[in-house]
Design an enzyme around this catalytic site. Structure first.
Site, PDB file in Angstrom:
ATOM      1  N   CYS A 177       2.598  33.488  10.767  1.00 35.44           N
ATOM      2  CA  CYS A 177       3.189  34.181  11.910  1.00 35.44           C
ATOM      3  C   CYS A 177       3.924  33.201  12.788  1.00 35.44           C
ATOM      4  O   CYS A 177       3.458  32.848  13.875  1.00 35.44           O
ATOM      5  CB  CYS A 177       2.097  34.886  12.688  1.00 35.44           C
ATOM      6  SG  CYS A 177       1.462  36.218  11.715  1.00 35.44           S
ATOM      7  N   GLU A 202       0.815  -1.223   0.000  1.00 36.08           N
ATOM      8  CA  GLU A 202       0.000   0.000   0.000  1.00 36.08           C
ATOM      9  C   GLU A 202       0.845   1.268   0.000  1.00 36.08           C
ATOM     10  O   GLU A 202       0.934   1.966   0.992  1.00 36.08           O
ATOM     11  CB  GLU A 202      -1.030   0.006   1.141  1.00 36.08           C
ATOM     12  CG  GLU A 202      -0.513  -0.306   2.494  1.00 36.08           C
ATOM     13  CD  GLU A 202      -1.606  -0.486   3.550  1.00 36.08           C
ATOM     14  OE1 GLU A 202      -2.799  -0.601   3.221  1.00 36.08           O
ATOM     15  OE2 GLU A 202      -1.231  -0.510   4.720  1.00 36.08           O
TER      16      GLU A 202
HETATM   17  N1  LLP Z   1      -0.045   2.046   5.069  1.00 34.01           N
HETATM   18  C1  LLP Z   1      -0.187   2.530   6.308  1.00 34.01           C
HETATM   19  C2  LLP Z   1      -0.884   1.741   7.313  1.00 34.01           C
HETATM   20  C3  LLP Z   1       0.328   3.789   6.617  1.00 34.01           C
HETATM   21  O1  LLP Z   1       0.191   4.259   7.850  1.00 34.01           O
HETATM   22  C4  LLP Z   1       0.982   4.546   5.616  1.00 34.01           C
HETATM   23  C5  LLP Z   1       1.505   5.868   5.915  1.00 34.01           C
HETATM   24  C6  LLP Z   1       1.081   4.000   4.334  1.00 34.01           C
HETATM   25  C7  LLP Z   1       0.573   2.740   4.093  1.00 34.01           C
HETATM   26  C8  LLP Z   1       1.737   4.720   3.204  1.00 34.01           C
HETATM   27  O2  LLP Z   1       3.082   4.971   3.442  1.00 34.01           O
HETATM   28  P1  LLP Z   1       3.972   5.646   2.302  1.00 34.01           P
HETATM   29  O3  LLP Z   1       4.035   4.695   1.136  1.00 34.01           O
HETATM   30  O4  LLP Z   1       3.326   6.923   1.915  1.00 34.01           O
HETATM   31  O5  LLP Z   1       5.289   5.833   2.931  1.00 34.01           O
HETATM   32  N2  LLP Z   1       2.920  12.641   6.980  1.00 34.01           N
HETATM   33  C9  LLP Z   1       4.172  11.938   6.836  1.00 34.01           C
HETATM   34  C10 LLP Z   1       3.971  10.533   6.374  1.00 34.01           C
HETATM   35  C11 LLP Z   1       3.042   9.748   7.258  1.00 34.01           C
HETATM   36  C12 LLP Z   1       2.840   8.351   6.772  1.00 34.01           C
HETATM   37  C13 LLP Z   1       1.675   7.753   7.451  1.00 34.01           C
HETATM   38  N3  LLP Z   1       1.384   6.427   7.051  1.00 34.01           N
HETATM   39  C14 LLP Z   1       5.082  12.724   5.904  1.00 34.01           C
HETATM   40  O6  LLP Z   1       4.682  13.769   5.394  1.00 34.01           O
HETATM   41  O7  LLP Z   1       6.236  12.341   5.670  1.00 34.01           O
END
Ligand code: LLP
Length: 455
Positions: free
Chosen positions: A376, A305
């Site tokens: 700000c 995912e």
């Molecule tokens: N599956 C689950 C259960 C997750 O919690 C996440 C991301 C993904 C898949 C997808 O992960 P990715 O392929 O995008 O690495 N806001 C943070 C990232 C938080 C990720 C949260 N979970 C940032 O801006 O770096």
């Protein structure tokens, strides 16, 4: 070449997470930047700034990369699902659906967005470490799969699912106890995590679920973190998941799905060197195959995912340069018309980005500036040391790599409206999320009667 600019590099069309810029980024004869066949300065004029731009071809190439790599490297069934927390909208959901991927959602809002985008429950997976009754019920009614994260999920579902009706489809999220190198806020695989069942608990929960007539446990899930460049932690995960699969089988579950989560990183700056989507899928697929064969397990359907690596590099944000402050011997602040409300990643994770002037990207840099947001807060700095040609107020600047976790994490801090999002493709642009208007920020304000009297 380390110092090449994003738009000077030959794009990697097979693995868009390896480019800083969207795959369709080109320069016209006058040296101005185009994405999806659209001149960026025209988009800024037409839709205003700050403006999120998403390149449809980059998203589709990324979807194809995951789909095709899974087919190539995994001998069993497979499915890539998009983690819509990275960027959720009806239009994006519909693109993902048309690419035959599934979708992961973590709230009622993301779930209804996926449904509006044309998804049916069979390809929707609901996550969350504290799901509401509304979220659980909507997921059940839409026949989505619910990834149970803790005992409250089981208690709540046991109470909500009507007896004698179709059982709810479940996956069980396991905390794998795997460490990886990324920012501590986006690490989830280590034991001290709020997500998933502690490995010590898993056996007891598997017994409990076996005796629940209202539930059908179809899969196991784990996610180790985000923006990860290493392959080893993902390979280690195969051992944990296949061992749990063996345990579940012994207990009497028929489990068909193994979901290894997301986490593959992207290239934000020249010093970032993430694996390709193909390398990542190959490593994961081989590790799962080997771990299952070792335990004589029939190959499960392999689900992954990705969020960031599916959409991150398709995005660019356009800003208008405004005021300037020169502090002799210290630094020059160049302020833009957005900042931490449309991109909270620098202030939250100290994330670095590349940027350039859209109409003069190849001009020789003449100064190093600090690109400041308009909020700000002194920490509202988007890029610390940006080398750019001489600029003036009104020039348009593009920040690359903003397709994931920018729009979806945006806020209204300082009552600043959220930007519009435009999808570009084949020389056309379509608004997929319109710009918020300042008056709309008041739509939830309630003015109580007793205060009116005072006025
Ligand atoms: N599956 C689950 C259960 C997750 O919690 C996440 C991301 C993904 C898949 C997808 O992960 P990715 O392929 O995008 O690495 N806001 C943070 C990232 C938080 C990720 C949260 N979970 C940032 O801006 O770096």
């Amino acid at each position: 070449m380390a110092d090449q600019k994003p738009y000077e590099q030959e794009p990697n069309l097979l693995s868009p997470n390896r480019n800083i810029a969207p795959t369709s980024t080109i320069l016209n004869k006058e040296g101005k930047l185009l994405i999806g066949g659209c001149l960026l300065s025209d988009l800024a004029k037409k839709y205003g700034t700050p403006l999120y731009i998403l390149d449809e071809s980059t998203i589709r190439l990324s979807c194809a990369a995951y789909r095709e790599a899974l087919c190539k490297y995994y001998p069993g069934d497979s499915l890539a699902i998009y983690a819509s927390k990275a960027n959720s909208s009806i239009a994006i959901s519909s693109i993902i659906k048309s690419e035959n991927l599934g979708i992961d959602v973590v709230s009622e809002g993301e779930l209804i967005t996926a449904l509006k985008g044309g998804f049916e429950g069979g390809k929707i997976f609901l996550h969350g470490n504290n799901k509401s009754e509304e979220e659980l019920l909507l997921a059940y009614k839409s026949q989505s799969t619910i990834v149970i994260d803790n005992e409250q999920d089981i208690t709540e579902l046991g109470r909500l699912i009507p007896r004698g009706e179709t059982p709810v489809k479940l996956m069980l999220r396991v905390t794998p106890g795997i460490e990886c190198h990324t920012h501590e806020y986006i690490r989830t695989g280590h034991l001290d995590s709020k997500f998933g069942f502690d490995p010590e608990k898993v056996e007891e929960i598997l017994y409990q679920l076996r005796d629940c007539k209202w539930a059908k446990l179809e899969g196991l899930h784990s996610h180790i973190g985000s923006q990860i460049f290493e392959l080893q932690p993902h390979q280690d995960l195969a051992e944990v998941l296949s061992e749990t699969l063996l345990l579940a089988k012994r207990i009497g579950h028929q489990i068909n799905d193994l979901n290894v989560g997301g986490g593959l990183g992207i290239k934000y700056t020249n010093s970032d060197d993430p694996p390709t989507i193909q390398n990542w899928v190959e490593a994961v697929a081989r590790a799962i195959t080997k771990a299952c064969e070792k335990r004589n397990l029939k190959l499960p359907r392999l689900i992954c995912e990705p969020g960031r690596s599916l959409i991150g590099t398709s995005g660019v944000t356009l800003y208008k340069i405004g005021s300037r402050k020169d502090i002799p011997g210290i630094r020059t602040y160049l302020s833009i018309d957005g900042g931490m409300s449309d991109n909270p990643r620098p202030i939250t994770y100290q994330s670095a980005y590349e940027a350039c002037l859209v109409d003069r990207p190849l001009h020789t840099p003449q100064e190093t500036v600090t690109l400041a947001g308009k909020h700000c807060e002194s920490g509202d700095v988007l890029i610390k040391d940006l080398s750019i040609p001489q600029s003036s107020s009104g020039d348009i600047l593009a920040v690359f790599g903003t397709g994931a976790y920018n729009s979806s994490m945006s806020s209204n801090y300082n009552r600043i409206p959220k930007p519009a999002t435009v999808l570009v493709h084949d020389g056309s642009s379509d608004l997929i999320q319109r710009r918020e208007q300042p008056e709309e920020l008041l739509r939830y304000d309630v003015f109580p009667e007793h205060l009116r009297k005072v006025i």
